[in-house]
Design a protein around this motif. Structure first.
Motif, PDB file in Angstrom:
ATOM      1  N   ASN A 118       3.445  52.715  56.861  1.00 32.54           N
ATOM      2  CA  ASN A 118       4.170  53.354  57.957  1.00 32.54           C
ATOM      3  C   ASN A 118       5.134  52.392  58.634  1.00 32.54           C
ATOM      4  O   ASN A 118       4.842  51.204  58.813  1.00 32.54           O
ATOM      5  CB  ASN A 118       3.178  53.901  58.994  1.00 32.54           C
ATOM      6  N   LYS A 119       6.247  52.930  59.024  1.00 32.25           N
ATOM      7  CA  LYS A 119       7.268  52.160  59.741  1.00 32.25           C
ATOM      8  C   LYS A 119       6.710  51.641  61.059  1.00 32.25           C
ATOM      9  O   LYS A 119       6.045  52.370  61.799  1.00 32.25           O
ATOM     10  CB  LYS A 119       8.489  53.039  59.984  1.00 32.25           C
TER      11      LYS A 119
ATOM     12  N   THR B 258       5.155  62.456  51.632  1.00 30.35           N
ATOM     13  CA  THR B 258       4.799  61.552  52.735  1.00 30.35           C
ATOM     14  C   THR B 258       3.310  61.589  53.067  1.00 30.35           C
ATOM     15  O   THR B 258       2.769  60.597  53.580  1.00 30.35           O
ATOM     16  CB  THR B 258       5.612  61.894  53.990  1.00 30.35           C
TER      17      THR B 258
ATOM     18  N   LYS C 252       9.672  62.198  59.385  1.00 34.93           N
ATOM     19  CA  LYS C 252       8.604  61.430  60.034  1.00 34.93           C
ATOM     20  C   LYS C 252       8.700  59.931  59.725  1.00 34.93           C
ATOM     21  O   LYS C 252       7.749  59.291  59.301  1.00 34.93           O
ATOM     22  CB  LYS C 252       7.235  61.962  59.623  1.00 34.93           C
ATOM     23  N   ASN C 253       9.904  59.371  59.891  1.00 33.63           N
ATOM     24  CA  ASN C 253      10.180  57.945  59.685  1.00 33.63           C
ATOM     25  C   ASN C 253      10.098  57.508  58.226  1.00 33.63           C
ATOM     26  O   ASN C 253      10.047  56.308  57.940  1.00 33.63           O
ATOM     27  CB  ASN C 253       9.233  57.074  60.520  1.00 33.63           C
ATOM     28  N   PHE C 254      10.079  58.463  57.304  1.00 34.79           N
ATOM     29  CA  PHE C 254      10.149  58.153  55.872  1.00 34.79           C
ATOM     30  C   PHE C 254      11.521  58.574  55.359  1.00 34.79           C
ATOM     31  O   PHE C 254      12.017  59.658  55.714  1.00 34.79           O
ATOM     32  CB  PHE C 254       9.065  58.892  55.086  1.00 34.79           C
TER      33      PHE C 254
END
Length: 852
Positions: free
Chosen positions: A335-336, A329, A311-313
C-alpha cells in the motif's frame, strides 16, 4: 508329505542362493569393504542421525534382516559384457561365422547389445550398489567433519580420531572416537548497530533473540538469529538489508567455558561506478504502486493505452483494461504510504497466483527519483494474463473390479476473468461406456455400463455475500467462493441413477498451513430410475429372501418354473405377505426379522434421496512441502442436513405424510448430523525410512425426518485406502460377516500404521497393519451383530496386515499392497485370529500415491 518336502527343498534352495552370494566378490585385493560405522562419544556409542550424516563413507544399504540386496544385485552383474561377448567368439572362431550365416554379421553384433547380453547387466548395475570400499582419505575427511560438527555444538576443545577393525576376510568396520570435553556457554550478549533506526528496531524485539545468556553455544542459533534480524528489518522498511550484514564477535579470552557475544551491524555498502560507498541504512516507504495488467516480456510495443487510479493504486494496460479495478487491487497488500515489507510482497504474490488468471507474477521495486531524500520506493507489479479460454480433453481405457473394460471421454472448457472480476468459469463433461459381466444384464448387451454428466463451476476470488466479511475473514486469508451445479446419469450399478447437485462453498486460509471451508448449502437429489432391478443387482439379498421363501411361500404365482422367487413381482408379493402376517412366520421369528431387514434395506437403497446440507471443514497441517517427511495433518468436519427444511416446514405448518415425515417437492428429505475426525502423523526415521499412522472416526446420526442415513452419506470399510485385507464394501457392519453386496453403516473407526522403507532405487517397500470396522448406531437397524453397543463392540474391530511395493515416479507413486486377514470378527470365537491368513484369502490392492 509332498508339500513338506517341497517347502524344505525351497528353503534349502534359498539358503544355497544366499550363501553362494559372496559380498566381497567385487572387493579388490588389499582393500576392505565397510560393513559398519560406529561413533563413540565420551566412551559411549551414539545413534544420533546428524552425527552419522557427517560421514563421507557409509556401509552398503540393507534390506530386511540386514540383507544387502542391492550389493548382491550389483555382484550379479557382468561389469564388462562387451568383452565377455567378444571373448565368446574369440574362443570359438567358427561360431561367429556360423551365426552370421544364420542371422547376418550386423545382427550378430547387435545381439551383443541386446537386453539378454548387455541390458540386463546395465539394469543390475543401476538398481544395485557397488561395495563400499574403505578409503583412508574419506575417513580422514569424516574425522574432520565430526570435529567441526561438535565444535559447532559448543565443544571448542573436542578431540577426534578413528580406528579400523578387520572383521574377517575383506570386511572391516570403523570406529570414530570423539572426546568432547566441556561445552561452552553464552555469557554476556551485546549489540553494536551503527544505524540508529535499525538499532531502535532491534531493541523493540530484542526479547525474541535466539541467543540467550546461559545457553550452550550452537552455531545454528547464530545463523537463525541472522535470518531473524534480517526478516525483522526488511519487514520494517530496510529494503537493502541482508543477513550477511549481521556479524558476531565471540570472545572467550580469560573465560572458563564461557563466551561473550557482540552482534555487529555496520553501514550499508554499495558500488557507485568504480567506487565503493558506505552510508547508514534507510527505512523506505512506498510512494506508488503501479500494476501492469497485461505485461509481456516479448512485447515490443510498450505503449500504455489505458490506465486508471483506484484507491491509491495505478493500473496500466497496453490494450483496453479488461478487469474491474477492485478484482486486482484486492489481491495487492503493498500500500502507498506504508513501509516496505517483505511479507507483503510474499502475500501479494500468493494471492495473485491463487487467482489462476495470471502466470506467476513479478514484483519489483525501484527508488523513487522524485523523493529528494531518496527514501521512497515505487512498487511495480507485472501481471501476464493466461489465455482467456482453455480447452482440455481426456480419453481413457480402464479395467476395474466393476468394469471388465471401460472407455471414457472427458472434455473441459475454462473461461478466465469471465465477468471482468478475476472469476473463473469451468464447464466439464464426462461420458463413459463399459462392459461388466458381474452386473445384471437381462438383454445380454456387451456395453451394459454407461454414465454421462456435466459440471459447471464458478470461482470468485472473494467471499460472495451481500455484506462485507473483511473484519471476520480479511483478504490476507485469501478467501474465495465456489458455486457449482452438476448432473450425472449412470447405469453402472443396475438401479440406474440420476444425480443432481448444487453448492455454494467458501474457502479461506486462517493461517499459512490451515484451511477452512464452509458449505453454505450443498444440495443433492438422487433419483433411482430402475428400482425394480434391485434384486438382480443385490444378489445376496435375493438369495437370502429366496431361501426363506422355499419354506414359507404359500403362493405359487410368486415362483418361476424352477421354484425360485420371481423378480420383481414374486419378491414384492412374498415380502408383503410376510410383513402383513400372510404366512406362517410371526414377528418373533428370526426369518421374519430377516425378511423385514431385507425389505428395509431395499426401500432405503431404492428410494429417491433429497439432501440439503450445511457443513464446516477445518484442516491443519505442519507439512511444509513435498519433501517434508515429518509432519502431521488434522482434519475435522461437521455437517447438518435437513434442519433448515424442518424449520421452514414447522413455521409454515406443512402437513406430514402417512409415515409421519415432512416432504419437499413430494419427496421426503433427509435429516441428520454428521461429524468426522481424521489425524495423520509421519515420522522420518532416517535413511528413507518412514513411519506413518492414521486414525479416523466418523458418525452420522439421523433424527427428525429420518431414521437412517442416505447411502451416499454412509460409510464403508475395506479397499486400497482403508483396511487393505478386505475388498471395498466387504467388511462389516460389526461382526455380521458382510452378508450384503454393498455393506455400509453410519459409524466408522479406522486405524492404520505403515512402515515405509527403500528397497532399491525408486522401488520402495512397506509393512502395514490396518484396524477398523463400521457399525450401525442410533438408526433403524436392529441386528445386534451390526450395531454398536458400547465398549464391548471394540472386539468387532477387524485387523488386516500385509506388505506392499511402491514405485516412485517423483510426480506420483504407483502402489501395490497385499493384505491378509489377521483378525476377522465375523468368524467363530475360536477362529477369529489368523484363520484366513493365507494367499488364497489375501487381497491385492492397486493404488496411486500413498494411502495416507
Amino acid at each position: 508329505m509332498k508339500k513338506i518336502s517341497t517347502k524344505i527343498s525351497l528353503i534349502i534352495l534359498i539358503g544355497i542362493i544366499i550363501s553362494a552370494c559372496n559380498t566381497e566378490k567385487r572387493v579388490p585385493d588389499g582393500k576392505m569393504r565397510l560393513t559398519k560405522n560406529r561413533i563413540i562419544v565420551n566412551d559411549k556409542r551414539t545413534s544420533e542421525e546428524n552425527a552419522y550424516n557427517q560421514l563421507y563413507q557409509k556401509p552398503n544399504s540393507t534390506f530386511i534382516l540386514g540383507y544387502p540386496l542391492r550389493l548382491h544385485l550389483y555382484n550379479l552383474a557382468n561389469l564388462n559384457p562387451d568383452s565377455t561377448y567378444a571373448a565368446k567368439f574369440k574362443n570359438n572362431p567358427g561360431l561367429y561365422e556360423r551365426q552370421s550365416k544364420f542371422l547376418s554379421a550386423k545382427q550378430v553384433d547387435r545381439l551383443g547389445k541386446s537386453f539378454l547380453y548387455h541390458g540386463i547387466h546395465d539394469f543390475l548395475k543401476k538398481v544395485g550398489e557397488p561395495p563400499a570400499i574403505i578409503d583412508s582419505t574419506k575417513t580422514a575427511k569424516s574425522v574432520t567433519r565430526l570435529k567441526y560438527y561438535y565444535f559447532n555444538k559448543g565443544f571448542f576443545d573436542v578431540e577426534t580420531s578413528f580406528k579400523t577393525d578387520t572383521i574377517n576376510g575383506k570386511k572391516a568396520k570403523i570406529d570414530y572416537i570423539i572426546a568432547t570435553k566441556k561445552p561452552y556457554f553464552l555469557d554476556s550478549i551485546t549489540s553494536s548497530i551503527s544505524t540508529p533506526a535499525l538499532d531502535s528496531l532491534y531493541k523493540v524485539q530484542k526479547a525474541n533473540s535466539l541467543l540467550k545468556s546461559g545457553e550452550q553455544y550452537q552455531t545454528v542459533n547464530f545463523d537463525e538469529e541472522k535470518n531473524r534480524v534480517a526478516v525483522q528489518f526488511r519487514n520494517n522498511g530496510a529494503y537493502y538489508f541482508q543477513p550477511t550484514y549481521v556479524n558476531f564477535n565471540i570472545d572467550t579470552i580469560n573465560k572458563v567455558n564461557k563466551a561473550d557475544v557482540n552482534m555487529i551491524i555496520g553501514d550499508y555498502t554499495y558500488q557507485d561506478r568504480d567506487s565503493t560507498r558506505t552510508e547508514q541504512f534507510k527505512l523506505y516507504k512506498i510512494s506508488d504502486v503501479n500494476i501492469y495488467t497485461d505485461y509481456s516480456s516479448t512485447r515490443i510495443d510498450n505503449t500504455i493505452n489505458d490506465s486508471i487510479t483506484f484507491k491509491n493504486f495505478n493500473l496500466y494496460s497496453h490494450d483496453k483494461l479488461k478487469y474491474k479495478p477492485h478484482a486486482i487491487t484486492d489481491a495487492i497488500f503493498i500500500n502507498k504510504g506504508m513501509p516496505f515489507a517483505d511479507f507483503r510482497t510474499v502475500l501479494t504474490t500468493r494471492y495473485l497466483n491463487n487467482l489462476k488468471i495470471f502466470n506467476y507474477p513479478s514484483i519489483q521495486y525501484e527508488v523513487d527519483k522524485r523523493d529528494s531524500t531518496a527514501s521512497s520506493l515505487i512498487a511495480k507489479v507485472y501481471l501476464t494474463p493466461r489465455k482467456k479460454y482453455s480447452f482440455g480433453a481426456f480419453f481413457d481405457v480402464t479395467h476395474s473390479n466393476i468394469q471388465d473394460i471401460g472407455i471414457s471421454f472427458s472434455p473441459s472448457l475454462t473461461i478466465r476473468n469471465v465477468f471482468n472480476g478475476a472469476e473463473t468459469l469451468s464447464l466439464s463433461g464426462r461420458a463413459n461406456i463399459g462392459s461388466s459381466k458381474d452386473l445384471a444384464n437381462p438383454n445380454n448387451q456387451f456395453f451394459n455400463v454407461s454414465e454421462y454428466g456435466a459440471d459447471l463451476k464458478l470461482t470468485i476470488p472473494r467471499i460472495f455475500l451481500p455484506f462485507s466479511t473483511e473484519r471476520i475473514i480479511p483478504k490476507s486469508m485469501i478467501p474465495s467462493t465456489l458455486m457449482a451445479v452438476g448432473f450425472a446419469r449412470q447405469t453402472n450399478i443396475g438401479l440406474d441413477k440420476e444425480n443432481f447437485t448444487g453448492s455454494v462453498t467458501y474457502n479461506w486460509n486462517p493461517k499459512r498451513n490451515n484451511t477452512a471451508r464452509f458449505d453454505l448449502f450443498n444440495v443433492q437429489f438422487v433419483r433411482n430410475l430402475n428400482p425394480d432391478n434391485y434384486f438382480n443387482v443385490y444378489g445376496s439379498s435375493y438369495d437370502a429372501l429366496n431361501e426363506i421363501a422355499q419354506t414359507y411361500n404359500n403362493d405359487a404365482a410368486n415362483l418361476d418354473t424352477n421354484g425360485d422367487l420371481l423378480i420383481n413381482n414374486g419378491t414384492a408379493a412374498f415380502t408383503n405377505s410376510v410383513i402383513n402376517n400372510g404366512t406362517a412366520l410371526v414377528s418373533t421369528d428370526d426369518d421374519f426379522q430377516s425378511v423385514k431387514s431385507i425389505e428395509e434395506r431395499r426401500v432405503r437403497l431404492t428410494e429417491n434421496d433429497f439432501i440439503l446440507a450445511t457443513s464446516f471443514t477445518f484442516t491443519k497441517t505442519t507439512k511444509k512441502d513435498l519433501q517434508d517427511k515429518t509432519f502431521y495433518l488434522f482434519k475435522t468436519k461437521i455437517e447438518s442436513a435437513g434442519s433448515l427444511l424442518s424449520l421452514l416446514s414447522s413455521t409454515t405448518n406443512r402437513a406430514v405424510n402417512t409415515d409421519g415425515n415432512r416432504e419437499i417437492f413430494n419427496l421426503e428429505y433427509s435429516e441428520y448430523i454428521k461429524t468426522e475426525f481424521d489425524y495423520i502423523k509421519h515420522w522420518d526415521l532416517s535413511n528413507e525410512n518412514i513411519l506413518a499412522v492414521r486414525s479416523f472416526f466418523g458418525i452420522a446420526i439421523p433424527f427428525g425426518n429420518s431414521d437412517n442415513i442416505p447411502f451416499s452419506r454412509s460409510y464403508f470399510s475395506g479397499g486400497s485406502n482403508d483396511n487393505r485385507a478386505w475388498q471395498p464394501y466387504s467388511l462389516g457392519p460389526g461382526r455380521s460377516g458382510a452378508v450384503n453386496d454393498f455393506n455400509e453403516a453410519n459409524m466408522k473407526i479406522a486405524l492404520s500404521a505403515e512402515y515405509r522403507f527403500k528397497i532399491a532405487g525408486n522401488i520402495k517397500g512397506a509393512l502395514f497393519s490396518d484396524v477398523g470396522n463400521i457399525w450401525n448406531v442410533l438408526d433403524n437397524v436392529t441386528d445386534e451383530k451390526s450395531t454398536f453397543n458400547g465398549f464391548k463392540s471394540f472386539k468387532d474391530l477387524a485387523v488386516g496386515s500385509g506388505f506392499g511395493l511402491r514405485y516412485d515416479l517423483t510426480f506420483l507413486v504407483v502402489r501395490f499392497d497385499l493384505g491378509f486377514k489377521t483378525y476377522d470378527p465375523a468368524n467363530e470365537t475360536d477362529k477369529k485370529w489368523f484363520r484366513d491368513y493365507n494367499f488364497a484369502n489375501s487381497v491385492l490392492n492397486f493404488g496411486i500415491n500413498y494411502p495416507f
